[in-house]
Design an enzyme around this catalytic site. Structure first.
Site, PDB file in Angstrom:
ATOM      1  CG  HIS A 156     -15.656   1.660  -3.252  1.00 50.91           C
ATOM      2  ND1 HIS A 156     -15.124   2.918  -3.270  1.00 50.91           N
ATOM      3  CD2 HIS A 156     -16.211   1.516  -2.021  1.00 50.91           C
ATOM      4  CE1 HIS A 156     -15.333   3.508  -2.107  1.00 50.91           C
ATOM      5  NE2 HIS A 156     -15.984   2.668  -1.323  1.00 50.91           N
ATOM      6  CG  ASP A 364     -11.762   0.523 -13.048  1.00 52.04           C
ATOM      7  OD1 ASP A 364     -12.048   0.359 -11.853  1.00 52.04           O
ATOM      8  OD2 ASP A 364     -10.612   0.751 -13.451  1.00 52.04           O
TER       9      ASP A 364
HETATM   10  C1  GDG Z   1     -11.526   0.657  -6.621  1.00 50.91           C
HETATM   11  C2  GDG Z   1     -12.371   0.388  -7.877  1.00 50.91           C
HETATM   12  C3  GDG Z   1     -12.910   2.833  -7.994  1.00 50.91           C
HETATM   13  C4  GDG Z   1      -1.988   3.537  -8.394  1.00 50.91           C
HETATM   14  N1  GDG Z   1      -0.665   3.320  -8.562  1.00 50.91           N
HETATM   15  C5  GDG Z   1      -0.040   4.158  -7.719  1.00 50.91           C
HETATM   16  C6  GDG Z   1      -0.989   4.914  -7.031  1.00 50.91           C
HETATM   17  N2  GDG Z   1      -2.180   4.500  -7.460  1.00 50.91           N
HETATM   18  C7  GDG Z   1      -3.450   5.084  -7.002  1.00 50.91           C
HETATM   19  C8  GDG Z   1      -4.086   5.928  -8.085  1.00 50.91           C
HETATM   20  C9  GDG Z   1      -5.543   5.935  -7.650  1.00 50.91           C
HETATM   21  C10 GDG Z   1      -5.685   4.576  -6.954  1.00 50.91           C
HETATM   22  O1  GDG Z   1      -4.382   4.080  -6.695  1.00 50.91           O
HETATM   23  C11 GDG Z   1      -6.373   3.581  -7.862  1.00 50.91           C
HETATM   24  O2  GDG Z   1      -7.740   3.881  -7.926  1.00 50.91           O
HETATM   25  P1  GDG Z   1      -8.668   3.329  -9.081  1.00 50.91           P
HETATM   26  O3  GDG Z   1      -9.986   3.999  -8.941  1.00 50.91           O
HETATM   27  O4  GDG Z   1      -8.041   3.639 -10.391  1.00 50.91           O
HETATM   28  O5  GDG Z   1      -8.739   1.757  -8.939  1.00 50.91           O
HETATM   29  P2  GDG Z   1      -8.928   0.608  -7.769  1.00 50.91           P
HETATM   30  O6  GDG Z   1      -7.745   0.539  -6.887  1.00 50.91           O
HETATM   31  O7  GDG Z   1      -9.252  -0.630  -8.503  1.00 50.91           O
HETATM   32  O8  GDG Z   1     -10.190   1.116  -6.875  1.00 50.91           O
HETATM   33  C12 GDG Z   1     -12.387   1.617  -8.774  1.00 50.91           C
HETATM   34  C13 GDG Z   1     -12.174   2.986  -6.672  1.00 50.91           C
HETATM   35  O9  GDG Z   1     -12.183   1.767  -5.921  1.00 50.91           O
HETATM   36  C14 GDG Z   1     -12.803   4.096  -5.801  1.00 50.91           C
HETATM   37  O10 GDG Z   1     -14.161   3.885  -5.591  1.00 50.91           O
HETATM   38  O11 GDG Z   1     -12.681   4.003  -8.777  1.00 50.91           O
HETATM   39  O12 GDG Z   1     -13.206   1.401  -9.911  1.00 50.91           O
HETATM   40  O13 GDG Z   1     -11.868  -0.750  -8.584  1.00 50.91           O
HETATM   41  O14 GDG Z   1      -5.770   6.939  -6.704  1.00 50.91           O
HETATM   42  O15 GDG Z   1      -3.473   7.187  -8.134  1.00 50.91           O
HETATM   43  N3  GDG Z   1      -0.690   5.851  -6.114  1.00 50.91           N
HETATM   44  C15 GDG Z   1       0.641   6.067  -5.866  1.00 50.91           C
HETATM   45  N4  GDG Z   1       1.626   5.352  -6.496  1.00 50.91           N
HETATM   46  C16 GDG Z   1       1.328   4.393  -7.419  1.00 50.91           C
HETATM   47  O16 GDG Z   1       2.249   3.777  -7.979  1.00 50.91           O
HETATM   48  N5  GDG Z   1       0.993   7.001  -4.979  1.00 50.91           N
END
Ligand code: GDG
Length: 466
Positions: A156, A364
Site C-alpha cells: 500500500h 504517499d
Molecule cells: C495507506 C497509504 C494509500 C482520515 N481522517 C479521517 C478519515 N480519514 C480517512 C480518509 C481516507 C483514509 O483515512 C486515509 O487514506 P490515505 O490513502 O489518504 O492514507 P493512509 O492512511 O496513509 O493509507 C496510502 C492507502 O494506504 C490505501 O492503499 O492510499 O498511500 O499510506 O479514507 O478519508 N476518515 C474519517 N474521519 C477522519 O477524521 N471518517
C-alpha cells in the site's frame, strides 16, 4: 471461484457491524462473494510476553481470526521494524529510520506466528492475499511450512528507489521475502520500476516484461494495481451529507468565507508543516484574500506511541499557532486545526462544500483523500484539487493542479490559482478526474488483483529453465 484468505496487520472488528472505509469494504465484499478467512492483529496487547491465540468470529461467509500481540511483539514488530524502519524508509525519511536487529527478529517472529496459525486453515485451491509492509515475509514463512497455494501481496505504500532501499541493513531478507510471492502488486508503475531496478542491482533478477519478473531462478508477476475508492457510494454520501447538521453548522461558522480543506492522518509523510507554510505564503502574496478564506485541517492522531510522532505532532500544532498568530485578526482565524477524527459522512460533506482540496504529501503510496475529494464534488460547481506530484494518485489525477510539496511558493501559487479558477475549467478538470476514478474504482482494483492471482492455464511453469 476460489476461496480467499486475507491477511492484514489490522482487521476490522467484526463485532462492530459492517466495516467502514474503502479497503475494508472492498475486501469484505470480495470475501463475501468467494467465502473465506480474514486474519490479523486485533489491535490489542495480550498484556504478557506471549501473543494470544487466534480468536475466531463467523460472519456469514467470512471467518475472522484475530490475535492479540505480546508487549514484545508490539515494541519490536509494530512500533519497531514496521513503523520505525520500513515506513520511514519507504517514505524517503532515512533520517527517521531506527534500525535495530532485535526489532527485525521480532518482525520475522510475528510473521512466523501468523503463518503457523494460518497453515491449518488453508485448503487446496485457496487464494492467499497478504497486505502491506508489516507482512512481507509471510509468503516465505508459508512456503517453509509446505503451503503450495497461490499467494499474492499488495504494497500500500511506496517502494523506494534502490539507493534508498539499500540503506536498510537487511534489505536482502526483505527483497527475498517479496520474491517468494506469485503476484506482487504496487500502487504505481514507478514503484514497479524501483522494485525491478533493485532486483537488477542486487544481481538476483529483473524485469521480464509483460508484467513478469524473475528472481532467484523463479518467475512471478509484478505490476501496478492502483487502488481506488467506491466512487458511486462516496458521491451519493457527499450529496446527502450537505444536509448533515455538523456540515451545516461548520458551513455557517465560516461566515461565507471560502473553505480550503486538508484531511490526513497526523503523519510526517503528509507534509503538514510545508502545507501550512504554503498557505501562509499564499496569504502574504495575496493580501486581498486575507479574512476571506480558511484552511480547515482535519488530522486525527495516529501512531502516537511510535518514536518521532510526538515531536512531529507538536511541530504541526506549533506551525498552525504561528501562522494564526502572525496572520489572524480579531474576527478571523486562518487555520482551523482539528486533531480528532470526524464521521465519514461529515467528511464527505466537508469535501463537497470546500472550494479547494489541499493534498500535499511529501510521499504517499496512493492517497485516497485526493480521490474522495474529487468524488464528493458537485459536478455543476466543483472545487479544485491541489495535489502533490509525489502522491501515487497524481499518476491518475493529472488534471489536478500538481505541485511539488517542498516548494512553498508553488503551493501558495496553486492555492491562488485554484481559488480564481473559472467554472468552465473547474468542470473540465473535474470531469476528466471523475472519469478516471470511475474506470478504476475499488471493486475493479480487487477484481484485477484477484484475476492476476488466479492460476492461469496458459502460464508456463513458474520455474525458469535457463
Ligand atoms: C495507506 C497509504 C494509500 C482520515 N481522517 C479521517 C478519515 N480519514 C480517512 C480518509 C481516507 C483514509 O483515512 C486515509 O487514506 P490515505 O490513502 O489518504 O492514507 P493512509 O492512511 O496513509 O493509507 C496510502 C492507502 O494506504 C490505501 O492503499 O492510499 O498511500 O499510506 O479514507 O478519508 N476518515 C474519517 N474521519 C477522519 O477524521 N471518517
Amino acid at each position: 471461484m476460489s476461496r480467499l484468505i486475507v491477511v492484514s496487520n489490522r482487521v476490522p472488528d467484526p463485532t462492530r457491524g459492517p466495516p467502514a472505509g474503502g479497503l475494508a469494504v472492498a475486501l469484505n465484499s470480495a470475501l463475501k462473494k468467494a467465502g473465506g478467512v480474514w486474519i490479523g492483529w486485533s489491535g490489542k496487547s495480550s498484556g504478557s510476553d506471549e501473543p494470544g491465540p487466534l480468536k475466531f468470529v463467523e460472519r456469514g461467509e467470512i471467518t475472522f481470526g484475530l490475535a492479540d500481540l505480546s508487549r514484545r511483539d508490539l515494541s519490536e514488530y509494530y512500533k519497531g521494524f514496521a513503523n520505525s524502519v520500513l515506513w520511514p524508509l519507504c517514505h524517503y525519511r532515512l533520517d527517521l529510520t531506527e534500525y535495530a536487529r532485535k526489532d527485525m527478529a521480532g518482525y520475522f517472529r510475528v510473521n512466523r506466528f501468523f503463518a503457523e496459525r494460518l497453515r491449518g486453515l488453508i485448503q487446496p485451491g485457496d487464494l492467499v492475499w497478504i497486505h502491506d509492509y508489516h507482512l512481507i515475509p509471510m509468503a516465505s514463512e508459508l512456503r517453509r511450512l509446505g503451503i503450495r497455494n497461490r499467494i499474492g501481496f499488495f504494497m500500500h505504500i511506496p517502494w523506494p528507489s534502490p539507493d534508498v532501499f539499500f540503506t536498510l541493513p537487511v534489505h536482502e531478507a526483505i527483497i527475498s521475502g517479496l520474491t517468494a510471492y506469485d503476484v506482487v502488486g504496487f500502487q504505481t508503475a514507478y514503484d514497479v520500476e524501483n522494485f525491478a531496478l533493485a532486483l537488477k542491482r542486487e544481481g538476483i533478477g529483473g524485469d521480464l516484461g509483460g508484467g513478469w519478473m524473475a528472481a532467484h531462478g523463479r518467475r512471478f508477476r509484478a505490476s501496478a494495481f492502483p487502488i481506488g475508492i467506491d466512487v458511486g457510494e462516496f458521491a451519493v454520501m457527499a450529496r446527502g451529507a450537505v444536509r448533515n447538521r455538523a456540515v451545516k453548522r461548520t458551513a455557517v461558522s465560516f461566515s461565507g468565507r471560502d473553505l480550503i480543506i486538508g484531511v490526513d492522518r497526523l503523519d510526517y509523510s503528509k507534509g503538514l508543516t510545508h502545507r501550512m507554510d504554503g498557505f501562509e505564503q499564499f496569504l502574504v502574496a495575496n493580501p486581498a484574500w486575507r479574512g476571506r478564506t480558511t484552511l480547515l485541517q482535519v488530522s486525527p492522531k495516529s501512531r502516537s506511541d511510535v518514536p518521532g510522532y510526538t515531536t512531529m505532532q507538536r511541530q504541526v500544532a506549533e506551525h498552525a499557532g504561528r501562522v494564526n498568530g502572525a496572520m489572524g485578526t480579531l474576527d478571523w482565524t486562518p487555520i482551523r486545526y482539528i486533531n480528532q477524527s470526524v464521521g465519514r459522512s461529515t467528511l464527505a460533506g466537508l469535501y463537497r462544500i470546500a472550494r479547494v482540496g489541499l493534498v500535499t504529501p511529501l510521499r504517499d503510496g496512493m492517497n485516497l483523500v485526493a480521490k474522495e475529494f474529487v468524488a464528493a464534488q458537485n459536478p455543476a460547481d466543483p472545487g479544485v484539487l491541489v495535489l502533490s506530484r509525489f502522491a501515487g494518485a497524481a499518476r491518475e489525477l493529472d488534471s489536478a493542479l500538481l505541485v511539488n510539496p517542498y516548494d512553498i511558493e508553488a503551493i501558495g501559487n496553486a492555492i491562488a490559482r485554484a481559488l480564481a479558477m473559472p467554472l468552465e475549467e473547474r468542470i473540465e478538470r473535474f470531469t476528466a478526474m471523475m472519469t478516471r476514478l470511475e474506470q478504476n474504482d475499488i471493486s475493479k482494483w480487487c477484481a484485477d488483483f484477484l484475476a492476476a492471482l488466479e492460476p492461469d492455464q496458459h502460464d508456463s511453469p513458474e520455474l525458469l529453465t535457463a
